[in-house]
Design an enzyme around this catalytic site. Structure first.
Site, PDB file in Angstrom:
ATOM      1  CB  ILE A  20      -0.978   0.045   1.201  1.00  0.00           C
ATOM      2  CG1 ILE A  20      -0.234  -0.025   2.539  1.00  0.00           C
ATOM      3  CG2 ILE A  20      -1.999  -1.074   1.105  1.00  0.00           C
ATOM      4  CD1 ILE A  20      -1.126   0.345   3.723  1.00  0.00           C
TER       5      ILE A  20
ATOM      6  CB  CYS B 176      -1.705 -10.137  -0.041  1.00  0.00           C
ATOM      7  SG  CYS B 176      -3.148  -9.421   0.739  1.00  0.00           S
TER       8      CYS B 176
END
Lengths: 693, 576
Positions: free
Chosen positions: B229, B291
């Site tokens: 992110i 993930c």
């Protein structure tokens, strides 16, 4: 943890893992079978076309296939084309005839379309030219329309290899005489067949009447006159037989410098302002001659600077704008992005796509052309000034900008007929040296510059941004760009109208050949002669050229105010020129690359839906009309072109539907299991006529 | 309002950020409890919701005043010049306070009132029913069952209560498996694919770091390089910086595009989704996606993969279900990723925006395969950040229940559905079979800068006409013509009944518009709008009640083409 072999909830069975790697070349597999099936495909020759040499058992590689599969066939070379004749399923004749946009076959390469030839020797790729000592095992041909062909010669007889390779090299690369162009043999053989379409109203500008008509159409006839002083090319072999000049200009002036230094009319704007062009006077060292030139130009400028003529703004394209070399360098870098030899190479460049695109600066060159055209438009439209384009021969960037300005300002030029007339007026009659710029005679690589393609790309940007303003689609532009290399049409195979006339009608014209000067080599790389003009005109020009800041302000104001208003598609049209708005003309450049295709998607999908709907509207309208006239029974519903539309690939209407090739990271198994199998089978052979798209 | 010191400032200038001639508009700035409003001298209104403000900056004082730059989460950037520094300072401070709330209860959704009763509100929340969706997929079945293990959020707090797991997985196995996973996010069913005899499914799961391949038999491990992110956040920032330049040159654009890496990230997400779809479709395999935590990249890939496989998710309703399933219920941390509250800026990341962009790229590649249009994606994006509806508040289902969102706020979906006419893709062909799998192409050329998202408010950059509009218009024409035909036919019948003679009277001929007005104006309609202008705009009280994107066009429209004005101009005002 993705992929095969996981025991699925319901599926259960393991799929076999592809563990077999073949070390045998595909050619060998075939040879071992000892029966090379080579289907006889007949060679279609055009009237006047002659077979020069041929070779059998040539393997045409299916380029996108990573396992180097291929098709055996015959490779031939005629005086018109190189052709591969094989049982190629992707070149089914039946399907091809449905592509109206296709002038030549899938496996045909006209000799003029060959860009570069490479040979592969012991896995190494080398460019081929001249006399060869050793013959390659593989031939790679890069085409000017960006197709890439791979021909394997390993199983071809040695003499045949020699003959076909040296034949191809000779006929595509050796300098050629103009008279030897296929065009001439075709024209004499096919004379009776070339019926001209009476509905074709493209104005050819080869008569005085045509020019008068254009003057009338643009209301330029008040201040400008068509002249016939160059009839029979007595005054200049660079100018067309008929053209237009300011009314008070004495016709003798045209003769003084063979038409140089004469302001020649291109087009008149609705407010009376005109776009003019002028080629520079010859470069002279002698003071006396310079003096003569100076007084000549003074005279000319006096004529056009006096009312009723508007103030003239001179755009010197030789010094303040792109050079032809910039264009050449940019395009040769740019095209490498699309001349892809194999899949691996493609994916290697794809990673750096945006920076490679940027470093070619082709898109930036397009942007500069569009920007310059807007500047000129602003002068004509908003400042009520005449614009005089100045260039050494007034036949390269002059053609590009004057025609671009007209496309933007004159909606007539955005119709198909109008556009063709424009090309005829500015490029053909304007004396753009197509022969040299396309290097049709293979005489000098240095002269080869894609100026016309650059123009088409600029027009494409406009059409892409404002599709409703154009009568034609991008496919039209793409086909036009291809026709540059097809020597059936004489349009793009001469340097000037004079050259065309003397060569096409040699017998009719009694001019001895010695008198017609061969087209002089114009080195655009040497220093330009326009300094001279600037010096001579000194003060006057500097007075007229606005300071650049001021110009920028006017330009911005004009540009922004146009874009803030609703667009009138039948009026002035300006492109967006912000960086992100200049796009790659995918249809022209990416159409042969299977990796770039979108199955069942792309612009074609939108277009087919649009056509479908237009048809529906038309049909409904018809139905209503029927009712109005109460003519009884309705006619049977017209068969829709696209109602049966299978899902097309984005490469349509150029390349045929091709399956995906392997990609890195992702598994190599194809997508064949997708969808209904029957559907798939149908898809393969359903091609829809979108010829006019 | 304790944060508002100045409610009105006059003579404020609004600069056009892309105008190279530095154009500006002068007007009055108002500050309300929920919005910042600018009304220029032409009475044009620019509304900015406080929750949309990402950043407020006060630049150095200039001769003309004090510049105030506001960057919004919906990519609007406004540049004001406030004549007096004190006013600027007051507004600046107020906005700092108003744009960063400390508590959920202070968000707009808790005060927003669309004048509906409790019943209507509840029905709105029931519109999207995930139990119904699992049934549609075909679970439970012989292999998959509903697990009650998480009914009380005991195994995993960030998962929903209802989870589907393999029948053979007993509760102890599930509990055991959850212990190995980050936040107990054990593998559960995300999408079950039914197609002919095929039986494959996509799973979702999380486990920090890498999985050890040795622990599994019969598997193939595929690493897909989607960045985290933080990388995504800074990549988008770079992209926007480059594209925010005035008079951007071609080379700066392309080198910026390359160096920002944004489109490369989009491509990576898309490649992963394609891989997933291929594995299920072609290889008939199940896929386990994971993930680090399983709420960012996993959500992206699972939802995109489903979108490729199942045409239901490409409908308006189906897309809502998809977001509800893969994002909201599985615990994508909307509040943290969107920065709804004043929290850790490192948690903010455009993960969902990236997903919407992938979907947009798919709609670009497959113009006929989506029922919705770009405006739908933009509207959803708008409300991810607006905090006007309850759907995206909080970070997981448990938190949402604790906030009692269903009792205190409204759901976005019914409002979008009521308005769905605006979001319909005119090119959509619903005829395609249910499992028409999309095969997107991920060659770099096919990835483009999404101007209508990132520059949606910079209207000078937009083309003013599109094929889209033409088709919308043509659709209208068709409808009109079909209606005409019906009218005529019924009239003919009537006539025939009355007078046996079949002569058409003058009256009949005139009863049809010989050229319907829509036909005449077929090419005169001028405007490119992100949302079609021809319907009442924003019947939902949008986050910025008068959205100039649309009204400006409509107004101009009315001036130049009085014939076409019937397409509601000035609609923007109706929602104020």
């Amino acid at each position: 943890m993705l992929g095969k072999g996981v025991v699925g909830g319901g599926g259960g069975t393991k799929a076999p893992k592809p563990s077999f790697v073949s070390y045998v070349r595909p050619e060998e597999i075939h040879t071992n079978e000892k029966e090379v099936t080579e289907k006889e495909v007949t060679l279609h020759l055009l009237p006047g076309e002659q077979l020069l040499c041929e070779a059998s058992t040539v393997l045409k590689y299916v380029q996108e296939d990573s396992c180097q599969r291929g098709i055996y066939g015959k490779l031939v070379c005629t005086d018109f084309k190189i052709a591969f004749l094989g049982d190629d399923e992707s070149a089914l004749d039946n399907d091809e005839t449905q592509f109206k946009n296709k002038v030549i076959g899938e496996n045909d390469i006209t000799l003029h379309c060959v860009d570069q030839i490479y040979g592969v020797f012991d896995e190494k790729k080398k460019p081929l030219f001249g006399q060869l000592k050793k013959y390659p095992e593989k031939l790679i041909i890069h085409c000017k329309d960006l197709r890439v062909f791979h021909f394997g010669l390993r199983y071809t007889k040695e003499e045949e290899v020699k003959r076909i390779v040296s034949g191809i090299i000779h006929h595509t690369q050796a300098p050629k005489l103009l008279k030897r162009l296929f065009l001439f043999s075709y024209a004499s053989a096919a004379q009776n067949n070339t019926a001209t379409d009476p509905k074709n109203h493209t104005v050819m500008f080869d008569t005085l009447k045509d020019w008068c008509w254009e003057l009338e159409r643009t209301k330029g006839n008040v201040k400008y006159k068509a002249v016939s002083v160059n009839e029979g090319y007595k005054a200049s072999d660079r100018l067309p037989a008929y053209f237009v000049v300011p009314t008070p200009l004495p016709e003798e002036d045209v003769r003084c410098f063979q038409g140089r230094g004469i302001p020649i009319w291109c087009w008149s704007c609705h407010n009376g302002c005109a776009l003019l062009k002028m080629s520079a006077l010859p470069k002279e060292q002698d003071d006396g001659l310079l003096q003569i030139q100076k007084s000549f130009l003074d005279g000319i400028y006096k004529t056009v600077h006096r009312p009723p003529y508007e103030i003239v703004k001179t755009e010197d394209l030789s010094s303040n704008f792109l050079s032809l070399q910039d264009i050449q360098t940019a395009y040769s870098k740019f095209k490498q992005l699309f001349l892809i030899d194999n899949s691996t190479e493609f994916w290697d460049t794809d990673i750096k796509w945006f920076s490679l695109l940027e470093s070619s600066s082709w898109l930036d060159i397009i942007r500069r052309c569009l920007k310059k055209a807007i500047e000129i438009t602003e002068c004509l439209e908003a400042q009520n000034m005449n614009v005089l384009l100045l260039e050494e021969n007034a036949s390269d960037l002059c053609c590009l900008l004057s025609s671009l300005v007209q496309v933007m300002m004159d909606p007539h030029c955005r119709t198909r007929v109008g556009f063709q007339s424009l090309v005829q007026k500015e490029w053909i009659m304007g004396g753009h040296c197509f022969l040299d710029r396309c290097n049709h005679l293979r005489q000098s690589d240095k002269e080869e510059v894609p100026v016309f393609l650059l123009f088409l790309d600029c027009v494409w940007q406009l059409a892409h941004q404002h599709p409703p303003a154009f009568d034609f689609t991008e496919t039209y532009l793409t086909v036009l760009s291809d026709s540059l290399y097809i020597p059936i049409f004489s349009t793009f195979f001469f340097n000037s109208p004079h050259q065309k006339d003397t060569n096409m009608h040699q017998r009719q014209l009694s001019l001895p050949l010695t008198q017609s000067k061969s087209s002089p080599k114009r080195g655009f790389f040497r220093e330009e002669t326009d300094h001279l003009i600037k010096n001579l005109l000194g003060k006057r020009i500097s007075k007229l050229i606005n300071s650049s800041d001021e110009l920028q302000d006017n330009f911005r104001e004009f540009y922004e105010s146009w874009h803030s208003k609703p667009t009138d598609y039948h009026g002035l049209l300006l492109p967006h020129i912000e960086g992100p708005e200049i796009k790659v003309w995918a249809q022209r450049y990416l159409r042969w690359i299977p990796e770039a295709q979108i199955l069942g998607g792309g612009r074609v999908a939108t277009m087919s839906k649009l056509l479908e709907m237009m048809e529906e509207v038309e049909h409904l309208q018809e139905k209503i009309d029927e009712r109005h006239h109460s003519q009884g029974a309705l006619p049977a519903e017209a068969p829709s072109l696209l109602r049966s539309s299978a899902r097309l690939s984005s490469l349509f209407p150029f390349a045929l539907l091709q399956r995906h090739s392997s990609k890195p990271v992702l598994p190599t198994s194809g997508w064949k299991a997708l969808g209904d199998e029957e559907d798939l089978a149908k898809r393969e052979d359903e091609f829809v006529d979108l010829g006019d798209v | 309002m304790e944060h508002i010191r100045t409610t009105k400032v006059e003579q404020v200038k609004l600069l056009d950020r892309f105008s190279t001639s530095n154009k500006s508009l002068t007007g009055t700035l108002y500050l309300t409890a929920t919005h910042l409003l600018f009304i220029d001298s032409h009475q044009k209104e620019t509304w900015i919701l406080h929750h949309h403000i990402a950043l407020v900056e006060k630049l150095a004082l200039t001769t003309s005043g004090c510049p105030l730059v506001i960057q919004c989460k919906n990519f609007r950037i406004v540049h004001f010049i406030v004549p007096r520094e004190r006013d600027c300072h007051d507004i600046y401070n107020s906005l700092l306070q108003l744009s960063k709330q400390a508590k959920y209860e202070d968000l707009y959704a808790f005060s927003y009132n669309p004048k509906q009763n409790d019943m209507e509100r509840l029905q709105g929340w029931q519109l999207i029913d995930l139990a119904e969706e699992y049934k549609r997929m075909g679970v439970p079945n012989s292999n998959w069952q509903l697990s009650d293990g998480n009914r009380e959020y005991k195994i995993c707090e960030t998962y929903p209560r209802e989870l589907y797991v393999p029948r053979i997985a007993s509760k102890p196995i599930i509990v055991g498996s959850s212990k190995f996973r980050s936040k107990g996010r054990f593998p559960v069913l995300s999408y079950y694919h039914q197609n002919k005899e095929l039986n494959a499914m996509a799973n979702r799961a999380a486990g920090k770091g890498y999985e050890n391949e040795d622990n599994y038999s019969n598997i193939r491990f595929q690493f897909v390089g989607i960045e985290n992110i933080h990388v995504m956040r800074s990549s988008l920032q770079k992209l926007l910086e480059v594209n925010g330049t005035k008079g951007l040159s071609v080379s700066d654009f392309y080198s910026g595009l390359e160096s920002s890496g944004w489109l490369r990230h989009i491509k990576a997400v898309m490649d992963a989704a394609i891989f997933l779809a291929k594995a299920i479709m072609v290889e008939n395999a199940s896929v386990l996606v994971h993930c680090s935590d399983g709420w960012d990249r996993t959500s992206q890939v699972c939802s995109l993969g489903s979108l490729l496989l199942d045409s239901y998710y490409r409908t308006i309703k189906g897309f809502m279900v998809l977001i509800e399933k893969d994002w909201i219920s599985f615990g994508h941390k909307f509040s943290e990723r969107c920065g709804h509250l004043d929290g850790d800026p490192k948690e903010v990341s455009p993960v969902f925006t990236q997903f919407l962009e992938c979907v947009w790229h798919l709609t670009e590649q497959f113009p006929q395969d989506f029922e919705f249009n770009e405006a739908f994606l933009l509207q959803i994006h708008e409300h991810i950040h607006s905090c006007q509806f309850g759907n995206f508040l909080g970070n997981c289902q448990k938190e949402r229940e604790e906030l009692k969102l269903k009792e205190k706020t409204y759901s976005l979906w019914p409002f979008l559905l009521d308005d769905q006419k605006k979001y319909l893709n005119p090119l959509y062909s619903s005829k395609s079979p249910k499992f028409a799998v999309l095969e997107p192409n991920t060659v770099s050329f096919n990835f483009k800068f999404w101007r209508n998202m990132y520059h949606q408010f910079d209207r000078t950059l937009h083309p003013r006409q599109s094929v889209f509009n033409i088709i919308m218009n043509m659709n209208e024409q068709n409808k009109q013509l079909e209606k005409d035909i019906k009218d005529l036919e019924s009239k003919i019948k009537q006539r025939k009944n009355k007078q046996t003679d079949g002569i058409l009277t003058k009256e009949l001929l005139h009863s049809v518009h010989p050229e319907s007005p829509t036909l005449k104006t077929s090419l005169c309609f001028k405007e490119q709008t992100l949302l079609p202008v021809n319907h009442a705009l924003r019947t939902i009280e949008g986050s910025n009640p008068a959205d100039n994107r649309y009204s400006e066009y409509a107004e101009e429209f009315s001036k130049s083409e009085p014939g076409v004005v019937s397409l509601e101009c000035g609609v923007a005002r109706m929602t104020c």
